[in-house]
Scaffold this motif. Sequence first.
Motif, PDB file in Angstrom:
ATOM      1  N   GLY A  69       0.793  -1.221   0.000  1.00  0.00           N
ATOM      2  CA  GLY A  69       0.000   0.000   0.000  1.00  0.00           C
ATOM      3  C   GLY A  69       0.822   1.266   0.000  1.00  0.00           C
ATOM      4  N   TYR A  70       2.109   1.159   0.353  1.00  0.00           N
ATOM      5  CA  TYR A  70       2.957   2.354   0.406  1.00  0.00           C
ATOM      6  C   TYR A  70       3.163   2.955  -0.983  1.00  0.00           C
ATOM      7  N   GLU A  71       3.522   2.114  -1.950  1.00  0.00           N
ATOM      8  CA  GLU A  71       3.824   2.619  -3.289  1.00  0.00           C
ATOM      9  C   GLU A  71       2.625   3.346  -3.887  1.00  0.00           C
ATOM     10  N   GLU A  72       1.439   2.816  -3.660  1.00  0.00           N
ATOM     11  CA  GLU A  72       0.237   3.456  -4.182  1.00  0.00           C
ATOM     12  C   GLU A  72       0.065   4.861  -3.603  1.00  0.00           C
ATOM     13  N   LYS A  73       0.376   5.017  -2.320  1.00  0.00           N
ATOM     14  CA  LYS A  73       0.196   6.318  -1.670  1.00  0.00           C
ATOM     15  C   LYS A  73       1.192   7.355  -2.174  1.00  0.00           C
TER      16      LYS A  73
END
Length: 264
Positions: free
Chosen positions: A140-144
């Motif tokens: 979920g980090y990369e998406e944010k």
Amino acid sequence: MAQTSLLQGKRFYCREWVFHKIQHCLQEKTNNLSGVNIPPNKLPQPVPGGVAFIPSTLTAGSVKSGSSWGVLLVGGPGSGKTALCTELLWPTSAQGSHRSLHQQSLAFHFCRADDSDTLCVGGFIRGLVAQICRSGLVPGYEEKVQDPSVQNTLQPGECERNPTEAFKNCVLLPLLSVKPPQHSLFLLVDSIDEGCQLGEGEQRSSPGSPRTIAELLASHHDFLPPWLLLICSARRQNKAITKLFTGGKLHNTFFLYQSSCRGS
């Protein structure tokens, strides 16, 4: 590209006690993960233009009492600080591979006095973001960080002008808002005291803006997620750095004494 170690691939000897202590620290972080939930209204909130602020209500205590602490490796020149950090990330010994501590590395950075690129605060932030995205350890980090406003703060020039906002928007906010991993991870910064004398003579891009990587991490360490262990190394002669990182922030200080840790 993240700055790496010049000692990578060299055989490592001794210092097993340090790895055991770091392993214990990581396990303690993992044990404290149960029940850690940060209410949305406690998170640093972005404002128009991609700028974010960390409210005074978000403290280590508001996340979990005692959750904000790390490790400081201190020793004189030649005591094996960089060798130890290198072995932690790229183990060459059977014991090191068996410990598997390298699998808990979220990101790393090696500061070098002879390479100004390794001392650049903006480059440090961009390197962290790239490594966290590649690691796959924080879903979920990369998406944010793909958000246009977040990407804007990472742009060369903008990141250097506003390193505090870049660190908040691109590292702190995304890490605080994703689901915590099952096991604690660590962020390693070797020779964090390098460049501090250079930073003393530089003008700040804005009032309160950090001039060095050490200043950036010291002023924001309390807001790192409770599952992330910050590990730094510094020369024990640098009193300013040891004071900066032992004022209740990195309460585990391990002293290394001079001896050979790497083979030629």
